[in-house]
Scaffold this motif. Sequence first.
Motif, PDB file in Angstrom:
ATOM      1  N   CYS A 159       5.432   7.078  -4.452  1.00 23.15           N
ATOM      2  CA  CYS A 159       4.185   7.250  -3.714  1.00 23.15           C
ATOM      3  C   CYS A 159       3.253   8.110  -4.551  1.00 23.15           C
ATOM      4  O   CYS A 159       3.627   9.185  -4.996  1.00 23.15           O
ATOM      5  CB  CYS A 159       4.439   7.929  -2.367  1.00 23.15           C
ATOM      6  N   ARG A 160       2.034   7.635  -4.742  1.00 24.77           N
ATOM      7  CA  ARG A 160       1.075   8.348  -5.593  1.00 24.77           C
ATOM      8  C   ARG A 160       0.297   9.397  -4.789  1.00 24.77           C
ATOM      9  O   ARG A 160      -0.369  10.240  -5.351  1.00 24.77           O
ATOM     10  CB  ARG A 160       0.116   7.309  -6.204  1.00 24.77           C
ATOM     11  N   CYS A 161       0.360   9.301  -3.455  1.00 26.64           N
ATOM     12  CA  CYS A 161      -0.541  10.116  -2.635  1.00 26.64           C
ATOM     13  C   CYS A 161       0.125  11.285  -1.906  1.00 26.64           C
ATOM     14  O   CYS A 161      -0.325  12.404  -1.991  1.00 26.64           O
ATOM     15  CB  CYS A 161      -1.207   9.272  -1.552  1.00 26.64           C
ATOM     16  N   TYR A 183      -0.654   2.123   0.067  1.00 24.36           N
ATOM     17  CA  TYR A 183      -0.203   1.100  -0.871  1.00 24.36           C
ATOM     18  C   TYR A 183       1.324   1.012  -0.942  1.00 24.36           C
ATOM     19  O   TYR A 183       1.895  -0.069  -0.982  1.00 24.36           O
ATOM     20  CB  TYR A 183      -0.781   1.358  -2.280  1.00 24.36           C
ATOM     21  N   CYS A 212      -3.109   6.359   1.260  1.00 23.18           N
ATOM     22  CA  CYS A 212      -3.789   5.093   0.929  1.00 23.18           C
ATOM     23  C   CYS A 212      -3.043   3.897   1.498  1.00 23.18           C
ATOM     24  O   CYS A 212      -3.618   2.826   1.698  1.00 23.18           O
ATOM     25  CB  CYS A 212      -3.959   4.940  -0.579  1.00 23.18           C
TER      26      CYS A 212
HETATM   27  S1  FES Z   1       0.291   6.489   0.438  1.00 23.81           S
HETATM   28 FE1  FES Z   1      -0.786   6.039  -1.377  1.00 23.81          FE
HETATM   29  S2  FES Z   1       0.836   5.467  -2.690  1.00 23.81           S
HETATM   30 FE2  FES Z   1       1.888   6.229  -1.007  1.00 23.81          FE
END
Ligand code: FES
Lengths: 164, 266
Positions: free
Chosen positions: A135-137, A101, A99
């Motif tokens: 990192c959430r993703c 972010y 994403c």
């Molecule tokens: S790429 Fe989405 S939070 Fe790290």
Amino acid sequence: MSAVSLTVNGKAVTADIDPRTLLVQYLRENLRLTGTHVGCDTSQCGACVVHLDGEAIKACTVLAVQCDGRSVTTIEGLASGGELHPMQAAFREHHGLQCGYCTPGMIMTAVDLVRRKGNSLDEHTIRDELEGNICRCTGYHNIVKAIAAGAENMAAEPQKVAAE
Amino acid sequence: MYAFAYHQPTSLKEAVSLLAGEDAKLVAGGHTLIPTMKQRLAAPGTLIDLGKVPDLVGIERSPRSITIGAMTTHGAVADSADVKEAIPALAELAALIGDPAVRHRGTIGGSVANNDPAADYPAACLALGATISTNKRKLTAEEYFTGLFETALEEGEIVTGVSFPIPHKAAYEKFRNPASRYALVGVFVAKRPSDIRVTVTGAGSNGVFRWTEAEEALAKRFSAKSLEGMSPSASGLNSDIHADADYRAHLIGVMARRAVQKAADR
Ligand code: FES
Ligand SMILES: Cc1cc2nc3c(=O)[nH]c(=O)nc-3n(C[C@H](O)[C@H](O)[C@H](O)COP(=O)(O)OP(=O)(O)OC[C@H]3O[C@@H](n4cnc5c(N)ncnc54)[C@H](O)[C@@H]3O)c2cc1C
Ligand code: FES
């Protein structure tokens, strides 16, 4: 109101601001440098990491007035002449983001890491140093790969090491 | 965050006189105070920033001690060649505080002034027999740390530096809370010319404390074996969602044995 003068991405700026303005707020809302993100606002996630006099710091936990007379570099200040900084290029090359972010904070942390620990970084060191960046993703694997590659590329292209 | 007035004094004298104003509070790295102000748990009317006061930053080494200015960051202590050589345990402790960005802002003066029961520096101060200097006086660590978030600092008193006598051997072992990075339990062991000290942070309901039974056992023989099977009583230890008192007591024994082993191997 308090007067503050600082250098942001190589340009001198001055402002008269409410002392409670956080550095991240000042960058995003006053200077419209929205590359620096706010993830948690509680000093945990690292989405807001910028450099203050070359050192990685969490801009959500520093007042803009505390930066008077000092120099700030944000993610917008890394690329030079329309060409990505080697660390940015490595994140693209190695799919170090989904994403995106967390990415500006990750990259600013990574560039600071290279400054402190050099261009040859093992996986353990990189993971350890990412303690304060969440990192959430991605699950981190590609971020770690990107940082190792970006660090090496920074040695190959030293002229592109930021505007600081 | 509530509104406040802000001052950036350029001398200690000016800072002291500003601090005498009503509802004034010092800010150093701001890595405890700013989060607390965001939560509105603190709402000072005036902030006095120590960032431009000269002579509060730096590390000085003498044959017998390391003296660290109050505004010196955790990162600078962790990376200092002098600290690494003279008291490696202290550099290692600083390197375990928070994360790299936190270490670039947080200061030793702010940490000892705050005396968080889960902070790392208080364990080193008490184990090494540090002296805390202020604009008014010098205090031993025993006199200085008086309880939970409590210190002997008076109104208007500013910490200027902390001086650590160089021990024969020392080590710090920390079991981190993986979310906050503070110590769930941290044990500092120091073999000093005069005595052996074992201090514990993160666990005591009154903040940092000395584990005297372990000190006595180690005085007979400085070896992890001397602490075999030992752990302190769980009464007076914290219980929270992260760990209950019994678990903390157990961890203290484990961390102490690891720290002694590490110090003995130095
Ligand atoms: S790429 Fe989405 S939070 Fe790290
Ligand atoms: C994400 C995160 C993780 C952290 N992890 C850890 C950890 O693992 N271990 C740990 O020990 N700490 C940890 N901390 C706390 C960090 O070390 C703080 O920086 C430190 O406790 C306070 O130092 P400061 O310079 O930021 O002080 P500030 O926040 O500026 O001030 C704290 C208090 O001390 C007072 N004060 C400051 N300087 C002086 C002085 N010279 N004289 C008198 N009073 C003064 C202030 O008025 C205020 O009340 C963490 C913080 C964060 C945000
Ligand atoms: S927004 Fe600053 S650390 Fe998360």
